[in-house]
Design a protein around this motif. Structure first.
Motif, PDB file in Angstrom:
ATOM      1  N   ALA A  27       0.833  -1.199   0.000  1.00 37.33           N
ATOM      2  CA  ALA A  27       0.000   0.000   0.000  1.00 37.33           C
ATOM      3  C   ALA A  27       0.870   1.253   0.000  1.00 37.33           C
ATOM      4  O   ALA A  27       1.918   1.309   0.636  1.00 37.33           O
ATOM      5  N   GLY A  28       0.413   2.270  -0.753  1.00 33.41           N
ATOM      6  CA  GLY A  28       1.063   3.567  -0.736  1.00 33.41           C
ATOM      7  C   GLY A  28       2.169   3.757  -1.746  1.00 33.41           C
ATOM      8  O   GLY A  28       2.796   4.821  -1.784  1.00 33.41           O
ATOM      9  N   VAL A  29       2.428   2.740  -2.582  1.00 33.42           N
ATOM     10  CA  VAL A  29       3.454   2.847  -3.622  1.00 33.42           C
ATOM     11  C   VAL A  29       2.815   2.448  -4.956  1.00 33.42           C
ATOM     12  O   VAL A  29       1.608   2.534  -5.118  1.00 33.42           O
ATOM     13  N   ASP A  30       3.621   1.989  -5.918  1.00 34.58           N
ATOM     14  CA  ASP A  30       3.064   1.416  -7.137  1.00 34.58           C
ATOM     15  C   ASP A  30       4.013   0.343  -7.646  1.00 34.58           C
ATOM     16  O   ASP A  30       4.916  -0.097  -6.913  1.00 34.58           O
ATOM     17  N   HIS A  31       3.821  -0.083  -8.886  1.00 38.03           N
ATOM     18  CA  HIS A  31       4.570  -1.226  -9.401  1.00 38.03           C
ATOM     19  C   HIS A  31       6.075  -1.012  -9.386  1.00 38.03           C
ATOM     20  O   HIS A  31       6.856  -1.981  -9.362  1.00 38.03           O
ATOM     21  N   ARG A  32       6.520   0.235  -9.369  1.00 45.03           N
ATOM     22  CA  ARG A  32       7.944   0.504  -9.480  1.00 45.03           C
ATOM     23  C   ARG A  32       8.748  -0.035  -8.301  1.00 45.03           C
ATOM     24  O   ARG A  32       9.931  -0.360  -8.446  1.00 45.03           O
ATOM     25  N   GLU A  33       8.119  -0.126  -7.124  1.00 46.98           N
ATOM     26  CA  GLU A  33       8.868  -0.666  -5.990  1.00 46.98           C
ATOM     27  C   GLU A  33       9.221  -2.127  -6.215  1.00 46.98           C
ATOM     28  O   GLU A  33      10.349  -2.558  -5.952  1.00 46.98           O
ATOM     29  N   MET A  34       8.279  -2.920  -6.730  1.00 52.17           N
ATOM     30  CA  MET A  34       8.561  -4.330  -6.982  1.00 52.17           C
ATOM     31  C   MET A  34       9.503  -4.508  -8.171  1.00 52.17           C
ATOM     32  O   MET A  34      10.327  -5.429  -8.192  1.00 52.17           O
ATOM     33  N   VAL A  35       9.395  -3.630  -9.160  1.00 53.27           N
ATOM     34  CA  VAL A  35      10.357  -3.671 -10.270  1.00 53.27           C
ATOM     35  C   VAL A  35      11.773  -3.473  -9.732  1.00 53.27           C
ATOM     36  O   VAL A  35      12.701  -4.216 -10.070  1.00 53.27           O
ATOM     37  N   GLY A  36      11.940  -2.477  -8.878  1.00 56.56           N
ATOM     38  CA  GLY A  36      13.255  -2.206  -8.316  1.00 56.56           C
ATOM     39  C   GLY A  36      13.783  -3.341  -7.466  1.00 56.56           C
ATOM     40  O   GLY A  36      14.991  -3.608  -7.432  1.00 56.56           O
ATOM     41  N   ALA A  37      12.878  -4.028  -6.767  1.00 57.57           N
ATOM     42  CA  ALA A  37      13.284  -5.131  -5.893  1.00 57.57           C
ATOM     43  C   ALA A  37      13.621  -6.393  -6.673  1.00 57.57           C
ATOM     44  O   ALA A  37      14.588  -7.092  -6.351  1.00 57.57           O
ATOM     45  N   LEU A  38      12.839  -6.704  -7.699  1.00 56.48           N
ATOM     46  CA  LEU A  38      12.931  -8.021  -8.331  1.00 56.48           C
ATOM     47  C   LEU A  38      13.713  -8.063  -9.632  1.00 56.48           C
ATOM     48  O   LEU A  38      14.294  -9.108  -9.964  1.00 56.48           O
ATOM     49  N   PRO A  53       1.675  -5.162 -11.776  1.00 63.14           N
ATOM     50  CA  PRO A  53       0.527  -4.255 -11.866  1.00 63.14           C
ATOM     51  C   PRO A  53       0.583  -3.132 -10.837  1.00 63.14           C
ATOM     52  O   PRO A  53       1.214  -3.255  -9.783  1.00 63.14           O
ATOM     53  N   ASP A  54      -0.083  -2.023 -11.173  1.00 61.21           N
ATOM     54  CA  ASP A  54      -0.433  -1.014 -10.175  1.00 61.21           C
ATOM     55  C   ASP A  54      -1.747  -1.469  -9.542  1.00 61.21           C
ATOM     56  O   ASP A  54      -2.753  -1.638 -10.237  1.00 61.21           O
ATOM     57  N   LEU A  55      -1.754  -1.670  -8.240  1.00 60.78           N
ATOM     58  CA  LEU A  55      -2.985  -2.042  -7.559  1.00 60.78           C
ATOM     59  C   LEU A  55      -3.923  -0.833  -7.492  1.00 60.78           C
ATOM     60  O   LEU A  55      -3.477   0.316  -7.593  1.00 60.78           O
ATOM     61  N   PRO A  56      -5.227  -1.067  -7.343  1.00 61.53           N
ATOM     62  CA  PRO A  56      -6.203   0.042  -7.374  1.00 61.53           C
ATOM     63  C   PRO A  56      -5.886   1.144  -6.366  1.00 61.53           C
ATOM     64  O   PRO A  56      -5.547   0.872  -5.214  1.00 61.53           O
ATOM     65  N   GLY A  57      -5.974   2.371  -6.844  1.00 61.23           N
ATOM     66  CA  GLY A  57      -5.719   3.530  -5.995  1.00 61.23           C
ATOM     67  C   GLY A  57      -4.273   3.920  -5.915  1.00 61.23           C
ATOM     68  O   GLY A  57      -3.918   4.862  -5.194  1.00 61.23           O
ATOM     69  N   MET A  58      -3.441   3.227  -6.683  1.00 55.51           N
ATOM     70  CA  MET A  58      -2.002   3.502  -6.669  1.00 55.51           C
ATOM     71  C   MET A  58      -1.485   3.469  -8.095  1.00 55.51           C
ATOM     72  O   MET A  58      -2.009   2.741  -8.938  1.00 55.51           O
ATOM     73  N   GLY A  59      -0.452   4.267  -8.359  1.00 58.93           N
ATOM     74  CA  GLY A  59       0.044   4.347  -9.717  1.00 58.93           C
ATOM     75  C   GLY A  59      -1.038   4.845 -10.658  1.00 58.93           C
ATOM     76  O   GLY A  59      -1.727   5.826 -10.385  1.00 58.93           O
ATOM     77  N   ARG A  60      -1.232   4.121 -11.755  1.00 59.49           N
ATOM     78  CA  ARG A  60      -2.179   4.561 -12.781  1.00 59.49           C
ATOM     79  C   ARG A  60      -3.431   3.687 -12.841  1.00 59.49           C
ATOM     80  O   ARG A  60      -4.164   3.723 -13.821  1.00 59.49           O
ATOM     81  N   THR A  61      -3.684   2.896 -11.802  1.00 59.08           N
ATOM     82  CA  THR A  61      -4.913   2.105 -11.740  1.00 59.08           C
ATOM     83  C   THR A  61      -5.882   2.771 -10.761  1.00 59.08           C
ATOM     84  O   THR A  61      -5.570   2.909  -9.579  1.00 59.08           O
ATOM     85  N   PRO A 177       2.813  10.780  -4.631  1.00 59.89           N
ATOM     86  CA  PRO A 177       1.739  11.737  -4.954  1.00 59.89           C
ATOM     87  C   PRO A 177       0.606  11.130  -5.785  1.00 59.89           C
ATOM     88  O   PRO A 177      -0.406  11.798  -5.990  1.00 59.89           O
ATOM     89  N   LEU A 178       0.754   9.895  -6.246  1.00 63.10           N
ATOM     90  CA  LEU A 178      -0.271   9.270  -7.082  1.00 63.10           C
ATOM     91  C   LEU A 178      -1.298   8.480  -6.281  1.00 63.10           C
ATOM     92  O   LEU A 178      -2.265   7.979  -6.848  1.00 63.10           O
ATOM     93  N   VAL A 179      -1.093   8.372  -4.981  1.00 65.05           N
ATOM     94  CA  VAL A 179      -1.979   7.539  -4.161  1.00 65.05           C
ATOM     95  C   VAL A 179      -3.332   8.217  -3.969  1.00 65.05           C
ATOM     96  O   VAL A 179      -3.417   9.385  -3.590  1.00 65.05           O
ATOM     97  N   ASP A 180      -4.400   7.458  -4.237  1.00 64.39           N
ATOM     98  CA  ASP A 180      -5.772   7.899  -3.974  1.00 64.39           C
ATOM     99  C   ASP A 180      -6.124   7.463  -2.557  1.00 64.39           C
ATOM    100  O   ASP A 180      -6.604   6.352  -2.334  1.00 64.39           O
TER     101      ASP A 180
END
Length: 263
Positions: A27-38, A53-61, A177-180
């Motif tokens: 929660a509170g981030v988007d797909h980029r955190e997992m990209v950076g980790a994995l 994926p960007d989960l709902p309310g985060m990133g562009r979903t 700043p993208l978090v809904d």
């Protein structure tokens, strides 16, 4: 990339070819955190199609009005699986809330899930959660981050070095700043999943010894639900474990992938 699932445009990034690996962020981030980790883990491991994926309310979903709990989010995630993987077997990795959703995916699709990896997983019964305690601080954040970002960095990381600061700037800060927050608030009003039952396949559970968000003790109880689980508590790691213990993360994810591949 984007695919519409039940009327919701779900944004995701994709890398590589082969067995699908679904990676779910917290929660509170988007797909980029997992990209950076994995992605560093897969750099020398061909044969995997990583879906972030960007989960709902985060990133562009976006969060559709009808999404009123984690079960609704899980249905959306399973719709994405159907869209990108079809009936292929796939592995799933999740961090924090993404780890909780990953458990739901494995519970709902045990025959299709080839492996389950949980990193600092959120759970129903967090206990013995330690206070936030910085283990090492050598990063100068004054000129690198805004005041709001400085607070986020200091509250998230227990290892605060130039390297972890750079990872925060690249993989975490752009999503903030993208978090809904209103949308996520609706989802978390009913955050408990209806099914997180046992899963028999290759499992990895990674926890941070200094995780002040979910702790590490409660995750030990998951071992009884996953008979082929490796459980590890990493020192000098908080909830930002994927950034703070990159070497151990790569080694343990790699060993898990070895088990997934031979199943």
């Amino acid at each position: 990339m984007e695919v519409e699932i039940s009327g919701v445009p779900v944004h995701f990034a994709e890398h590589g070819d082969g067995m699908p690996v679904l990676a779910l962020h917290g929660a509170g981030v988007d797909h980029r955190e997992m990209v950076g980790a994995l992605e560093p883990v897969f750099r020398d491991r061909p044969g995997y199609r990583r879906v972030y994926p960007d989960l709902p309310g985060m990133g562009r979903t976006p969060v559709a009005d009808r999404l009123r709990g984690s079960d609704d989010v899980l249905d959306l995630v399973l719709g994405l699986v159907d869209a990108v993987a079809g009936d292929q077997r796939f592995a799933v990795v999740g961090h924090s809330f993404g780890g909780y959703l990953a458990r739901g995916v494995a519970a709902r699709r045990p025959a299709q899930v080839a492996g389950l990896a949980l990193i600092c997983p959120l759970g129903e019964d967090a206990r013995d959660v330690p206070a936030h305690e910085v283990q090492h601080a050598s990063a100068d954040v004054a000129d690198a981050l805004s005041p709001a970002e400085q607070a986020q960095f200091r509250d998230y990381f227990v290892v605060q070095t130039p390297a972890t600061l750079e990872r925060f700037r690249e993989h975490v800060a752009p999503a903030l700043p993208l978090v809904d927050r209103d949308g996520l608030g609706r989802v978390f009003e009913q955050w408990r999943l209806s099914d997180t039952s046992a899963y028999p396949g290759p499992t990895l559970i990674l926890t941070g010894r200094q995780d002040a968000t979910v702790g590490y003790a409660g995750a030990w109880e998951l071992v009884e639900r996953y008979p082929h689980a490796t459980y590890a508590v990493l020192d000098r790691a908080g909830h930002a474990l994927p950034h703070e213990q990159t070497g151990l993360l790569a080694a343990l994810i790699g060993e898990w992938l070895d088990r997934v591949t031979i199943c």
